[in-house]
Design a protein around this motif. Structure first.
Motif, PDB file in Angstrom:
ATOM      1  N   ARG A  65       0.713  -1.137  -0.175  1.00  0.00           N
ATOM      2  CA  ARG A  65       0.076  -0.050  -0.018  1.00  0.00           C
ATOM      3  C   ARG A  65       0.781   1.443  -0.015  1.00  0.00           C
ATOM      4  O   ARG A  65       0.428   2.351  -0.791  1.00  0.00           O
ATOM      5  N   ALA A  66       2.083   1.339   0.715  1.00  0.00           N
ATOM      6  CA  ALA A  66       2.938   2.607   0.802  1.00  0.00           C
ATOM      7  C   ALA A  66       3.554   2.759  -0.472  1.00  0.00           C
ATOM      8  O   ALA A  66       3.677   3.818  -0.980  1.00  0.00           O
ATOM      9  N   SER A  67       3.683   1.443  -1.098  1.00  0.00           N
ATOM     10  CA  SER A  67       4.449   1.824  -2.602  1.00  0.00           C
ATOM     11  C   SER A  67       3.321   2.206  -3.498  1.00  0.00           C
ATOM     12  O   SER A  67       3.671   2.920  -4.532  1.00  0.00           O
ATOM     13  N   GLN A  68       2.014   1.874  -3.410  1.00  0.00           N
ATOM     14  CA  GLN A  68       1.006   2.272  -4.358  1.00  0.00           C
ATOM     15  C   GLN A  68       0.773   3.901  -4.103  1.00  0.00           C
ATOM     16  O   GLN A  68       0.625   4.782  -5.021  1.00  0.00           O
ATOM     17  N   VAL A  69       1.034   4.422  -2.883  1.00  0.00           N
ATOM     18  CA  VAL A  69       1.041   5.757  -2.439  1.00  0.00           C
ATOM     19  C   VAL A  69       2.004   6.678  -3.066  1.00  0.00           C
ATOM     20  O   VAL A  69       1.937   7.609  -3.691  1.00  0.00           O
ATOM     21  N   TRP A  70       3.281   6.094  -2.897  1.00  0.00           N
ATOM     22  CA  TRP A  70       4.148   6.691  -3.746  1.00  0.00           C
ATOM     23  C   TRP A  70       4.173   6.556  -5.183  1.00  0.00           C
ATOM     24  O   TRP A  70       4.730   7.543  -6.034  1.00  0.00           O
ATOM     25  N   GLU A  71       3.610   5.661  -5.882  1.00  0.00           N
ATOM     26  CA  GLU A  71       3.545   5.504  -7.099  1.00  0.00           C
ATOM     27  C   GLU A  71       2.585   6.602  -7.774  1.00  0.00           C
ATOM     28  O   GLU A  71       2.673   7.196  -8.689  1.00  0.00           O
ATOM     29  N   GLU A  72       1.306   6.727  -6.779  1.00  0.00           N
ATOM     30  CA  GLU A  72       0.567   7.932  -7.280  1.00  0.00           C
ATOM     31  C   GLU A  72       0.853   9.077  -7.399  1.00  0.00           C
ATOM     32  O   GLU A  72       0.451   9.998  -7.932  1.00  0.00           O
ATOM     33  N   ILE A  73       1.820   9.412  -6.056  1.00  0.00           N
ATOM     34  CA  ILE A  73       2.619  10.613  -6.065  1.00  0.00           C
ATOM     35  C   ILE A  73       3.428  10.872  -7.425  1.00  0.00           C
ATOM     36  O   ILE A  73       3.631  12.123  -7.926  1.00  0.00           O
ATOM     37  N   GLY A  74       4.269   9.644  -7.761  1.00  0.00           N
ATOM     38  CA  GLY A  74       5.148   9.692  -9.075  1.00  0.00           C
ATOM     39  C   GLY A  74       4.274  10.124 -10.198  1.00  0.00           C
ATOM     40  O   GLY A  74       4.698  10.980 -11.108  1.00  0.00           O
ATOM     41  N   ASP A  75       2.996   9.453 -10.256  1.00  0.00           N
ATOM     42  CA  ASP A  75       2.192   9.777 -11.348  1.00  0.00           C
ATOM     43  C   ASP A  75       1.491  11.219 -11.530  1.00  0.00           C
ATOM     44  O   ASP A  75       1.725  11.509 -12.681  1.00  0.00           O
TER      45      ASP A  75
ATOM     46  N   SER B 151      11.131  14.362 -10.096  1.00  0.00           N
ATOM     47  CA  SER B 151      10.332  14.152  -8.948  1.00  0.00           C
ATOM     48  C   SER B 151       9.644  12.818  -9.297  1.00  0.00           C
ATOM     49  O   SER B 151       9.393  12.136  -8.148  1.00  0.00           O
ATOM     50  N   ALA B 152       9.065  12.683 -10.200  1.00  0.00           N
ATOM     51  CA  ALA B 152       8.514  11.528 -10.468  1.00  0.00           C
ATOM     52  C   ALA B 152       9.370   9.981 -10.223  1.00  0.00           C
ATOM     53  O   ALA B 152       8.868   9.205  -9.557  1.00  0.00           O
ATOM     54  N   ILE B 153      10.755  10.275 -10.693  1.00  0.00           N
ATOM     55  CA  ILE B 153      11.820   9.465 -10.545  1.00  0.00           C
ATOM     56  C   ILE B 153      12.029   8.840  -9.093  1.00  0.00           C
ATOM     57  O   ILE B 153      12.074   7.824  -8.580  1.00  0.00           O
ATOM     58  N   PHE B 154      12.068  10.212  -8.324  1.00  0.00           N
ATOM     59  CA  PHE B 154      12.098  10.267  -6.953  1.00  0.00           C
ATOM     60  C   PHE B 154      11.091   9.238  -6.135  1.00  0.00           C
ATOM     61  O   PHE B 154      11.368   8.597  -5.436  1.00  0.00           O
TER      62      PHE B 154
ATOM     63  N   GLU C  76      11.123   5.714  -4.292  1.00  0.00           N
ATOM     64  CA  GLU C  76      10.758   5.575  -2.923  1.00  0.00           C
ATOM     65  C   GLU C  76       9.489   4.378  -2.888  1.00  0.00           C
ATOM     66  O   GLU C  76       9.423   3.738  -1.938  1.00  0.00           O
ATOM     67  N   GLY C  77       8.944   4.260  -3.819  1.00  0.00           N
ATOM     68  CA  GLY C  77       7.965   3.143  -3.900  1.00  0.00           C
ATOM     69  C   GLY C  77       8.658   1.831  -4.147  1.00  0.00           C
ATOM     70  O   GLY C  77       8.068   1.035  -3.379  1.00  0.00           O
ATOM     71  N   LEU C  78       9.674   1.700  -4.924  1.00  0.00           N
ATOM     72  CA  LEU C  78      10.679   0.489  -4.842  1.00  0.00           C
ATOM     73  C   LEU C  78      11.187   0.236  -3.379  1.00  0.00           C
ATOM     74  O   LEU C  78      10.987  -0.794  -2.929  1.00  0.00           O
ATOM     75  N   LYS C  79      11.491   1.176  -2.591  1.00  0.00           N
ATOM     76  CA  LYS C  79      11.922   1.008  -1.324  1.00  0.00           C
ATOM     77  C   LYS C  79      11.049   0.651  -0.311  1.00  0.00           C
ATOM     78  O   LYS C  79      11.315  -0.328   0.618  1.00  0.00           O
TER      79      LYS C  79
ATOM     80  N   GLY D  86      17.221  -0.014  -0.091  1.00  0.00           N
ATOM     81  CA  GLY D  86      17.175   1.074   0.339  1.00  0.00           C
ATOM     82  C   GLY D  86      17.934   2.271  -0.488  1.00  0.00           C
ATOM     83  O   GLY D  86      18.044   3.215  -0.030  1.00  0.00           O
ATOM     84  N   SER D  87      18.136   1.975  -1.676  1.00  0.00           N
ATOM     85  CA  SER D  87      19.067   2.778  -2.279  1.00  0.00           C
ATOM     86  C   SER D  87      18.109   3.777  -3.131  1.00  0.00           C
ATOM     87  O   SER D  87      17.033   3.902  -3.549  1.00  0.00           O
ATOM     88  N   GLN D  88      18.543   5.235  -2.833  1.00  0.00           N
ATOM     89  CA  GLN D  88      17.960   6.249  -3.437  1.00  0.00           C
ATOM     90  C   GLN D  88      18.483   6.694  -4.585  1.00  0.00           C
ATOM     91  O   GLN D  88      18.064   7.730  -5.313  1.00  0.00           O
ATOM     92  N   ASN D  89      19.685   5.894  -5.052  1.00  0.00           N
ATOM     93  CA  ASN D  89      19.994   6.055  -6.540  1.00  0.00           C
ATOM     94  C   ASN D  89      19.214   5.699  -7.510  1.00  0.00           C
ATOM     95  O   ASN D  89      19.017   4.437  -7.696  1.00  0.00           O
ATOM     96  N   PRO D  90      18.529   6.354  -8.474  1.00  0.00           N
ATOM     97  CA  PRO D  90      17.432   5.781  -9.496  1.00  0.00           C
ATOM     98  C   PRO D  90      18.403   5.006 -10.357  1.00  0.00           C
ATOM     99  O   PRO D  90      17.447   4.246 -11.222  1.00  0.00           O
ATOM    100  N   SER D  91      19.526   4.978 -10.577  1.00  0.00           N
ATOM    101  CA  SER D  91      20.180   3.832 -11.368  1.00  0.00           C
ATOM    102  C   SER D  91      20.350   2.577 -11.086  1.00  0.00           C
ATOM    103  O   SER D  91      20.692   1.636 -11.753  1.00  0.00           O
TER     104      SER D  91
END
Length: 202
Positions: free
Chosen positions: A69-79, A89-92, A96-99, A106-111
């Motif tokens: 559910r938390a990942s879905q919240v982050w996904e919606e904010i990304g959308d 901001s979307a990538i960030f 966060e959704g993946l984390k 826990g990586s904040q590096n989008p690569s």
């Protein structure tokens, strides 16, 4: 309007879930995510921000900051950011959704993406990876940085693998065909984008 009709329905449900007699935290979180999407698509930033804040407060109260559910919240904010072409901001948010979705990642590096073994049976992660790939490709089209396209392709390869694993995990052949039918457009888009990316690097 469709958004107005949807909001009328969602707000009635919201009032119901706020009564002491109704206790279903998971469905309430699902409702909050639907409200965020509707407010975002109707350009109601004030209410989008309000529901976003409430969503995280609810996740905290349920100790669900690391959850699907938390990942879905982050996904919606990304959308929300993707619709407004705020791709960084979307990538960030997708990261966060993946984390939130994958224990031990826990990586904040989008690569960097979680490994297939870390993801395990959390096959739903393919949606976050596909959306992250789209945002990375949009950035590549803006600035021409080939490394962004490479990162996008990495996301898509992992997403394609997860979709295949999810299909193979289904027991009945009919269920597998129904799953393929449901995911056909997504799967076709992944393969097409990968083909385009490979042509770029040739």
């Amino acid at each position: 309007s469709l958004f107005g009709d949807a909001l009328q329905y969602f707000n009635k449900a919201y009032a119901l879930y706020k009564t002491p007699e109704v206790q279903d935290p998971d469905l309430f979180m699902h409702l909050l995510i639907n409200l965020m999407e509707t407010y975002s698509k109707s350009d109601d930033n004030k209410n989008f921000t309000k529901i976003r804040k409430e969503s995280f407060e609810e996740l905290l109260s349920l100790s669900k900051i690391k959850s699907e559910r938390a990942s879905q919240v982050w996904e919606e904010i990304g959308d929300h950011h993707f619709r407004r072409e705020n791709y960084d901001s979307a990538i960030f948010c997708y990261q966060e959704g993946l984390k939130a979705a994958v224990d031990g990642f826990g990586s904040q590096n989008p690569s960097i993406n979680p490994s297939e073994s870390d993801i395990g049976f959390n096959y739903f992660v393919h949606e976050l990876l596909t959306k992250k790939a789209s945002a990375l490709k949009k950035k590549f089209l803006i600035n021409g940085d080939g490394s962004l396209l490479g990162q996008s392709m990495h996301c898509l390869r992992l997403a394609e693998r997860l979709i295949s694993l999810q299909r193979n995990a289904l027991d009945l052949e009919n269920a597998k065909w129904a799953f393929l039918d449901e995911k056909f457009d997504l799967y076709e888009n992944i393969l097409l984008t990968l083909h385009e990316g490979e042509n770029f690097f040739q």
